[in-house]
Enzyme design. Sequence first.
Site, PDB file in Angstrom:
ATOM      1  CD  GLN A  90      -2.942  -1.212   2.298  1.00  0.00           C
ATOM      2  OE1 GLN A  90      -2.657  -0.281   3.336  1.00  0.00           O
ATOM      3  NE2 GLN A  90      -3.636  -2.359   2.459  1.00  0.00           N
ATOM      4  CG  HIS A 154      -2.786  -0.848   7.897  1.00  0.00           C
ATOM      5  ND1 HIS A 154      -2.968  -1.821   8.890  1.00  0.00           N
ATOM      6  CD2 HIS A 154      -3.663  -1.274   6.870  1.00  0.00           C
ATOM      7  CE1 HIS A 154      -3.722  -2.635   8.828  1.00  0.00           C
ATOM      8  NE2 HIS A 154      -3.870  -2.727   7.464  1.00  0.00           N
ATOM      9  CD  GLU A 248     -14.051   4.611  13.819  1.00  0.00           C
ATOM     10  OE1 GLU A 248     -14.067   3.519  14.566  1.00  0.00           O
ATOM     11  OE2 GLU A 248     -13.498   5.559  13.968  1.00  0.00           O
ATOM     12  CE1 TYR A 258     -12.125  11.902  17.143  1.00  0.00           C
ATOM     13  CE2 TYR A 258      -9.958  12.278  17.484  1.00  0.00           C
ATOM     14  CZ  TYR A 258     -11.238  12.713  16.985  1.00  0.00           C
ATOM     15  OH  TYR A 258     -11.273  13.891  17.228  1.00  0.00           O
ATOM     16  CE1 TYR A 269     -10.316  -7.663   6.090  1.00  0.00           C
ATOM     17  CE2 TYR A 269      -8.371  -7.749   7.126  1.00  0.00           C
ATOM     18  CZ  TYR A 269      -9.206  -7.142   6.433  1.00  0.00           C
ATOM     19  OH  TYR A 269      -8.831  -5.698   5.888  1.00  0.00           O
TER      20      TYR A 269
END
Length: 378
Positions: A90, A154, A248, A258, A269
């Site tokens: 990513q 991430h 979110e 948060y 998963y």
Amino acid sequence: MKHQLVITWITIITLSSCVQKSKSKTEVQNTKPVSYTTKVVVPELNIPSGMAFLPDASLLITEKTGELLLFKNKKTINIEAIPKVHWAGQGGLLDVAIHPNYKKNGWLYLIYISKTEKEKGSHTELMRAKIKNDSLVEKQVLYKTSTNKKIVQHFGSRITFDNDGNLYFSIGDPANKNSNAQDITRDGGKIYRINDDGTIPTDNPFVIVPNAKTAIYSYGHRNSQGLTLHPKTGALWSNEHGVNGGDEINIIESGKNYGWPIITYALTYKNTKISQITEKEGMEQPLYYWNPSIAPSGMTFVTSDKYPNWKNNILTGSLKRQHLERLVLKDNKVINREILFNDIGRVRNVIEGPDGYLYIAVEGLGILKIIEQTEKGL
């Protein structure tokens, strides 16, 4: 062709299944829907991620693979001398933004993943630079994470400025286990705030906390790929990926926690619980969350008069479901959602241009302009 699909209205999902602490029914808008389509304006891109319009209406585009492009006068120019980018998983060249006073100072900002040959893992870097003769000059690294990540996921990595000229950027939590998100002495799982030159604002929430990363503005995030300002309040809004559900939207405030991974609406998963709780004192509830997951990407508020039925709505891309999603707001609550351009492809970003039109970045297609069906000849 996929990019010529018109929007599809979907069944409204009640807030009780998606939004914490809201039992009221979802409201349906009475305005007559307008049919929109898309027009490819920058074709043949691989994984376009970041977009930023310059004052002359030319468009900067980051390719995740490690290219910075300038689309000007219907031609695409490769900007030279960009930083060395580590493209893996990513990671890559993830976002670009321009300084609010770009006309005067010429600063642009890039966030990307770097890795030297000697390092086993990678870092997130935030750089500012200027363009001269189609090349980056005066390059300055303003922030580099100390976390040496072996995991190639991430990374988050969006950039935006607030109305006071502060720069915000997101960096994701590298893993579900051994999370950094709750540790303010470590990078990852945070949203950061710095001055435009990389120095730390004196009113950042953790500047006097021993060993804290003083650039941190909020923490307890998983993987934020959307950052935008509310057009009326100036508040910072973020979206972030959950795991199996639990994506979110949050309104970001200084020093707030948060919750990830202590509280979450996501499952693994394998459909097992990541956490036994979804609420805890001292941790913020999301304004909205998705179950099942859509994998939200870039997002923006619609302010243009060109989309009267969408004004003040949120648009967010979906990587997993491969659509653009419109969220209707009332009193900071999502009261309606609509899928736009279903199956168009992995939508990585959406921004509003200086011409008032909306532009979306779609993997394998390029940059698309959203127009009314009657404007197809534009």
